[in-house]
Structure formats: C-alpha cells, structure tokens
Design a protein around this motif. Structure first.
Motif, PDB file in Angstrom:
ATOM      1  N   GLN A   1      -7.764  -1.233  -5.067  1.00 47.06           N
ATOM      2  CA  GLN A   1      -6.963  -2.455  -5.215  1.00 47.06           C
ATOM      3  C   GLN A   1      -7.822  -3.607  -5.740  1.00 47.06           C
ATOM      4  O   GLN A   1      -7.414  -4.361  -6.635  1.00 47.06           O
ATOM      5  CB  GLN A   1      -6.357  -2.819  -3.861  1.00 47.06           C
TER       6      GLN A   1
ATOM      7  N   VAL B   1       4.556   4.877  -3.516  1.00 46.21           N
ATOM      8  CA  VAL B   1       4.739   3.536  -2.968  1.00 46.21           C
ATOM      9  C   VAL B   1       5.801   2.817  -3.790  1.00 46.21           C
ATOM     10  O   VAL B   1       5.705   2.735  -5.029  1.00 46.21           O
ATOM     11  CB  VAL B   1       3.416   2.749  -2.973  1.00 46.21           C
TER      12      VAL B   1
ATOM     13  N   THR C   1       8.998  -0.544  -3.744  1.00 43.38           N
ATOM     14  CA  THR C   1       9.448  -1.793  -3.123  1.00 43.38           C
ATOM     15  C   THR C   1      10.965  -1.784  -3.044  1.00 43.38           C
ATOM     16  O   THR C   1      11.651  -1.313  -3.971  1.00 43.38           O
ATOM     17  CB  THR C   1       8.980  -3.021  -3.920  1.00 43.38           C
TER      18      THR C   1
ATOM     19  N   GLU D   1      11.907  -6.650  -1.460  1.00 44.96           N
ATOM     20  CA  GLU D   1      10.620  -7.288  -1.160  1.00 44.96           C
ATOM     21  C   GLU D   1       9.877  -6.627   0.003  1.00 44.96           C
ATOM     22  O   GLU D   1       8.930  -7.196   0.530  1.00 44.96           O
ATOM     23  CB  GLU D   1      10.809  -8.786  -0.867  1.00 44.96           C
ATOM     24  N   GLN D   2      10.317  -5.437   0.407  1.00 39.92           N
ATOM     25  CA  GLN D   2       9.618  -4.659   1.426  1.00 39.92           C
ATOM     26  C   GLN D   2       8.936  -3.465   0.747  1.00 39.92           C
ATOM     27  O   GLN D   2       9.470  -2.893  -0.211  1.00 39.92           O
ATOM     28  CB  GLN D   2      10.592  -4.144   2.497  1.00 39.92           C
ATOM     29  N   THR D   3       7.746  -3.100   1.246  1.00 38.30           N
ATOM     30  CA  THR D   3       7.001  -1.976   0.675  1.00 38.30           C
ATOM     31  C   THR D   3       7.239  -0.731   1.519  1.00 38.30           C
ATOM     32  O   THR D   3       7.044  -0.743   2.738  1.00 38.30           O
ATOM     33  CB  THR D   3       5.492  -2.282   0.624  1.00 38.30           C
TER      34      THR D   3
ATOM     35  N   LEU E   1       5.470   1.378  -7.397  1.00 39.76           N
ATOM     36  CA  LEU E   1       4.120   0.826  -7.546  1.00 39.76           C
ATOM     37  C   LEU E   1       3.093   1.889  -7.912  1.00 39.76           C
ATOM     38  O   LEU E   1       2.051   1.575  -8.476  1.00 39.76           O
ATOM     39  CB  LEU E   1       3.704   0.126  -6.249  1.00 39.76           C
TER      40      LEU E   1
ATOM     41  N   LEU F   1      -1.965  -0.108   3.562  1.00 36.80           N
ATOM     42  CA  LEU F   1      -2.199  -0.065   2.124  1.00 36.80           C
ATOM     43  C   LEU F   1      -3.575  -0.628   1.776  1.00 36.80           C
ATOM     44  O   LEU F   1      -4.293  -1.157   2.640  1.00 36.80           O
ATOM     45  CB  LEU F   1      -1.110  -0.862   1.403  1.00 36.80           C
TER      46      LEU F   1
ATOM     47  N   ARG G   1      -1.947  -4.550   3.913  1.00 34.93           N
ATOM     48  CA  ARG G   1      -0.603  -4.680   4.437  1.00 34.93           C
ATOM     49  C   ARG G   1      -0.128  -3.364   5.068  1.00 34.93           C
ATOM     50  O   ARG G   1      -0.586  -2.282   4.692  1.00 34.93           O
ATOM     51  CB  ARG G   1       0.373  -5.080   3.324  1.00 34.93           C
TER      52      ARG G   1
ATOM     53  N   ALA H   1       2.788  -0.634   5.494  1.00 34.28           N
ATOM     54  CA  ALA H   1       3.965  -0.115   4.790  1.00 34.28           C
ATOM     55  C   ALA H   1       4.624   0.953   5.644  1.00 34.28           C
ATOM     56  O   ALA H   1       3.936   1.708   6.351  1.00 34.28           O
ATOM     57  CB  ALA H   1       3.571   0.454   3.428  1.00 34.28           C
TER      58      ALA H   1
END
Length: 716
Positions: free
Chosen positions: A345, A572, A574, A577-579, A657, A683, A687, A689
């Motif tokens: 990342q 992954v 979305t 707006e939630q992963t 993603l 992640l 965050r 998930a």
C-alpha cells in the motif's frame, strides 16, 4: 521420565488406530496376513511399552488379547463375525485402559474380567492355558524391560553427568581453511572435564614431513552434563574436514536412551514374533526369555535393525512439534502477510511504477510470503482420518443400545484440513452419527418389512470442493417424517400451527433449540439438545450445515467448512463506502451489467441474463443494510458467484479494488455474529474489512436460484 511416558502414550494412539482399522478391514473380509500381523503388532507393542512402566492392568489385558490374536494369526482361530465382535469390544477396552493409565483413573474391573473370559473362550486350547500364560508372563516376558528411573528423579543429584569418547582426526583441508585443532579442544574443555591423548603413529620422519598435511589424531574423553548434540556442535565448522566419531558411555541414561532401549527390546521381541507362522514355530517361554535378555543386552543391534527396516520401507521421516510453537509460527506468518500488504500500500501511495526496482522487489516479497504461508499451513494440515477413526466405536455402541444393525462406510479419510478444524469436528460428527442411527435408521424388522436389508448403512465422507472441505453424514433410513416434525414444532410453540412451510424449511426445524422427535428421554437422545448445538459449532468454525431428505430413502447432513482458519485469497470491493472482501474461491467471473440484460421481477427483485441464463441479481449494500435504496446496476459491478450447492447469483458492488491474500480474524469471538459476514481482516492501510459469507447472503436474499425458475415460468 515424564517425556518418555508421554511419547509412549502418543504412540499408543497411533497403534490403537491401526488396531481398529485392521479389525474393521478383517471384518470386511480383508484378512490378509499383513493386516492380521499389523493388528497383532499393535497390541504387542502396547503391551511391551506398558510393561516398562509397570502398568499392570494394561499389560494383563493386552497379553490375553494378544494370545487370542496370535491364534487368529496362525490360522487356528477363524475370523467369524462373532469372533470379530469380541475383538472389537476388546479393542475398545484396550483404548479405555490406555486412557485410564494416561489420566491416572480406574477402569471397571468387572468389564475387564468379562472380556478376558470371552477372549479366553475363543482360544482353541481353552481358557486354562491362556490363564496360565497370564500368570507366568511376569516371570519371563517383561523382566528384561523393567528399568529403574530413580536416578532421573533424584532432585539433589544435580545435572546428570555423561561421558563421551571422541575420536578426532583432522584432514589437510581443515588446516587449509584456517582452522586450528587447539581451538576445538579448548571449546570442548568449556563443556566439562577432558582427558586428551594424541596419536602420533602416522607422523612421518622429518625429511618426509608434508608441511601442508595432517598427521595427528586425538582421542578425547569428555565428562559433561551436555547432550551429544551439544558436543557435536563444537565440531560444526570442521566436521566435513575430519574423521569424527562421538560415542557415549552411559554414565547416566537420558530420556532418549531409555526410549531407544524400550523400542529396541520391542523390535527384537517382534522380530521373532512376526516370523511366518508356517515356517517358524512359536517360541517357548524359555526361548522368549533368551530373546528378551539378548535384546536388553544389545539395544544398539535392535536399533540398527529398526533403521534398516525403515530405510527398506522408505518411510517418511517425521518429528513431533509442540502445537503452541506451530500456532505461534502461524500467527507470525499472518502478521507477515499483513505487513507485506501494508508495504504494498505504501509503495502504491508513493507513486512507484510497476516496473521499478522497488515494485519488482515487492512482487518477489509477495511470492515469497505466499510460499511461506502455504508451507506453514501445510504443517498444520491433517487428514480427517484421525476423527473418522473414532466413529466405528461410536456406531457399535449406539447400535447396541438401540438394537439396530448398522454398518459404517467411510470415504475420503485422506482429505486434509487445518488442525483447528479437526479438533472441533469430533463433537458435531458424534451428534450427527448418533442422530442418524437413533432417528434415521429403522429397526431391523421394519427394514425387512419395507424391502430393505436388515442392516442399515451410515456413510461418512469428506471431500474438497471450491476451496472448502465438505463432510457428509448420510443414512439409508426412513428419512424425515415432515408431518410429524411440523406437528411437534407447533406443539412446542416453535412455529405457528397454521404456518405454511416448504419441505426445506420443515427439515430445518430440527436445528431449532429444544426440538426433538424422541418419544422418551434416553441415554442417546430426547432432551432437545443436539442438532442446534451442532449447527452453532459449525457456524463457529465459519461453516454451514444443511440437510436433504427423501422419505423412505434416508437423509444427508452436509457440513461445509473452511480449509483453514488463518489465511485466504479474496477480492477487495467497496459497497456504500464500506470495504468488503469476497472469498476468491466463490467467484466465477466479474462483469459490467448492461441495461438490456437486467430485468425487474416481482417488485424490487431483479435478474440478469448471462449467456442465455437468468441469474438473481443481489444488491449487497441493501442486503447488509448499508443503504436503504437499491443501487443502479449499470453504475455498479456484478460478481458472479457460486455456492457449494451449485447455485449461482450475481452480487452487485460499487467498485473492485483488487485481489489480496488476507489474514482471517474471528469477528464472532471479538465482537458478535453478524448475519452475512463470515469474519474480518486487516487491510494494508490498517483498516478493518469484513469478509462476506456468500452462501448466507444468497440464502437470505429475496430471490435465489431455488425459486427463480418457477417465478420465471409463471411470468411466461
């Protein structure tokens, strides 16, 4: 001493499993000489090891059992159904005696006496001969392997001192690499007291002396409290450039020495015991005593024979590792996967192009991390055979209690799964098999009246499917009496009396807490505790439990479980707006919906045409409560997924993603159970998930593949 004893009991578990598997094979008509010998060897080994620890009850019963098996081995006793039934019960008692010796508890002596009498009655020579052998065995059979371990338990004696005789002859290569003999001898002196003698017999005259050669040899007598590995470690950097021998003078026996002694004695004893019966007559008591004495006097010879046999059979080499260490390694690999994702990342955020040196190095790290993860997970992987082998005994016990004739068939015992899953499979399988025999199978007379064989069949199978393990428990009984199930559920207030339920919904009533079809409480069932516990146990493992039943044909319970509870590959996405993470094993393909392919059906339900087939279109955001209004399919991405049952659906998500390897973290143990969510993960950006439970989402949706066809047919 405790370590040696623990190893003995671990080996007993393997031998008991081999014993039961062999007896069941003989019961099926596979009475091959190798199978019979393996059964005899298992009991013989347990008896020999038990004698070393003075486990008298275990030794006595194992001897009588072994005597009967010897008659089976020599052909003087036929493997009839009655004989094998007694032997299977004897195997059960032997397992109980081993467990009692391990846990320090007592076993019902009356039960042991009854089986001893039954085994003696099977012996062609009669019970009296077997009893005489039991009385005499302590005089000649086990005396050579009775070892005193008092010196190991003397707390005041300090560390045990051992003496090693080391022969050390350097070659010229040792000196050419800059090593020095004096430094090696100095390191040995750090381990304890040394006596060094130098052999100069190969030293040439001065005129013939090669300055680059090696002409001296040393013999060192080392007294130390270290083990042989510590001594050999001193020679770690020179071992390949010298002739080296390290022999132990047993000033004090180590745990490994004692264990090797026991195994050597057993090996020598078995070498005589397993000679072909038609070629070699059974040894007399005097001969047996001589063989045992010889084994005790020369354990090294027995060990050499064992090594030769192992190499001849090309048996794989294994080690025993503490499970906590493996779990710690798994956790560290999980953290490695998370840190690798975080590093990836950061590299993306820094703007490094895919072909840059940093990106290439990161790709190599990802491949290496995946390979490490797969190797570590393989260490924890175990065959379900260890669980399946416990079930034949359960089947015999429940069949005897219910008066039914039952045959258990197992399939897929070699299917591997994570050990955590293995450890938690026993209780659910026990409940389901007891349920299959008690509620599923009919009484023999009822089966015969219905044109079935008097003997019922319970089938236990395991297989890999779509990245998960599927275990099935099936019976050929009467199936679920749906009218009776519905009536009982209504009577107990679990459903409304006039509730309109499908066959599948009625079948699933048996998973409700407090539900039971038993007319009376027994030791097997009737208290309304069982299948609901099973379902919760399976859900706690991230799995699912389903049932299919056909009246008069039987029922099948299907458990679908993750192969591992540690790491999985996921996509992954979305949603509002939630992963979320969708397990990769469930995904068939991804596509961009077109307006011409999406059709409304019955209110808010929608389907999508994919290659001339209509598939339910499920809005994940709405199903999970992330948003109240349905999303526009043309502005979303559809992920075509398939459940274990073969049902297909298209899941609508906002964006994709990418694909990641993720570490599974239990959501239920850290928070609570969330419908439609299997677990959570961390992640690369730190965050949390949520991992989607694809089967649960499809099952809870308004429209799934099971009711799509009739709806479409009705709509024309």
């Amino acid at each position: 001493m405790a370590t040696v004893k623990q190893t003995f009991f671990q080996e007993c578990e393997e031998q008991l499993a081999e014993l039961e598997a062999g007896l069941l094979a003989i019961e099926r008509g596979e009475a091959e000489p190798d199978t019979v010998n393996a059964v005899f060897r298992a009991v013989h080994s347990i008896k020999g090891g038990a004698g070393a620890f003075s486990l008298d009850d275990l030794v006595r019963f194992a001897h009588v059992f072994e005597t009967t098996l010897d008659h089976l081995r020599t052909g003087t006793l036929a493997p009839s159904a009655d004989v094998l039934m007694v032997m299977l019960r004897a195997a059960d008692l032997l397992a109980d005696l081993v467990a009692a010796a391990r846990d320090g508890i007592a076993v019902d002596g009356e039960r042991s006496d009854v089986l001893v009498n039954e085994l003696n009655a099977l012996n062609p020579e009669g019970a009296e001969i077997a009893d005489d052998a039991e009385d005499d065995m302590s005089d000649f059979e086990f005396t050579p392997i009775a070892v005193s371990f008092d010196f190991l338990e003397d707390a005041d004696a300090g560390p045990a001192q051992r003496v090693f005789v080391i022969s050390f002859k350097p070659r010229a290569e040792l000196y050419a690499k800059g090593n020095e003999t004096a430094l090696v001898l100095r390191e040995l002196e750090r381990l304890g007291q040394v006596e060094v003698s130098c052999d100069t017999s190969e030293l040439p005259l001065l005129g013939e002396l090669d300055p680059d050669g090696a002409h001296l040899a040393w013999t060192i007598r080392l007294t130390t409290d270290k083990d042989k590995d510590a001594v050999r470690e001193v020679f770690e950097f020179v071992e390949w450039d010298c002739a080296l021998e390290i022999e132990a003078e047993d000033a004090a026996a180590s745990d490994d020495d004692v264990l090797a002694l026991i195994r050597a004695i057993q090996a020598d004893d078995e070498a005589a015991a397993f000679a072909a019966p038609e070629a070699v007559a059974p040894p007399s008591p005097a001969d047996a005593e001589i063989q045992a004495d010889t084994a005790a006097a020369s354990p090294k010879a027995g060990a050499q024979r064992g090594e030769a046999a192992a190499s001849a059979g090309a048996a794989p080499q294994t080690i025993r590792a503490d499970l906590e260490r493996v779990d710690r390694l798994i956790d560290l690999v999980g953290e490695l996967v998370i840190n690798q994702a975080m590093l990836s990342q950061r590299v993306q955020e820094a703007g490094h192009v895919p072909g840059s040196a940093v990106a290439i190095g990161l790709d190599e790290l990802e491949h290496l991390t995946r390979e490490i993860q797969e190797c570590v997970m393989a260490i924890r992987a175990q065959a379900v055979k260890s669980v399946f082998q416990r079930m034949p005994r359960l089947v015999r016990e429940v069949a005897g209690m219910t008066g039914k004739q039952v045959r258990l068939i197992t399939d897929g015992e070699g299917t591997e799964v994570d050990k955590t899953v293995i450890d938690r499979l026993t209780d659910p399988l026990t409940h389901m098999i007891r349920n299959a025999i008690d509620h599923g199978l009919e009484k023999p007379e009822v089966r015969v009246a219905n044109g079935k064989p008097a003997e019922g069949v319970v089938r236990l199978s395991a297989m890999h499917r779509s990245g998960r393990i599927v275990i099935e428990v099936a019976d050929d009984g009467a199936g679920i009496n749906r009218a009776r199930v519905k009536a009982i559920a209504a009577e107990k207030g679990l459903i409304a009396a006039d509730a309109a339920l499908s066959d599948e919904e009625i079948d699933n009533l048996i998973f409700l807490p407090g539900f039971s079809t038993a007319s009376e409480v027994s030791n097997i069932s009737g208290r309304g505790v069982g299948m609901d516990v099973v379902k919760r146990s399976i859900q706690g493992l991230g799995g699912r439990l389903s049932i299919t039943s056909r009246p008069g044909k039987g029922s099948t319970f299907t458990m679908s479980l993750p192969l591992t509870l540690a790491v999985l590959d996921g996509m992954v996405v979305t949603v509002a707006e939630q992963t979320l993470v969708v397990p990769l094993t469930a995904i068939i393909e991804t596509l961009q919906p077109k307006a011409a392919d999406v059709h409304g059906l019955g209110g808010s339900a929608r389907v999508i045409a994919i290659r001339d087939a209509f598939t339910p279109l499920i809005d994940i955001g709405r199903e999970l409560g992330f948003r109240g209004q349905p999303t526009d399919p043309m502005a979303a991405v559809a992920i075509l997924v398939e459940t274990e049952g073969g049902r297909r659906s298209a899941l609508l998500v906002d964006t994709i993603l990418g694909q990641r390897q993720i570490v599974i973290k239990s959501l239920e143990s850290n928070y609570r159970h969330v419908p439609g969510i299997a677990a959570a993960t961390i992640l690369g950006d730190g965050r949390v998930a949520l991992i989607l439970d694809v089967d649960a989402v499809i099952a809870n949706s308004q429209l799934d593949a099971t009711n799509l066809e009739p709806v479409l047919a009705a709509a024309g």
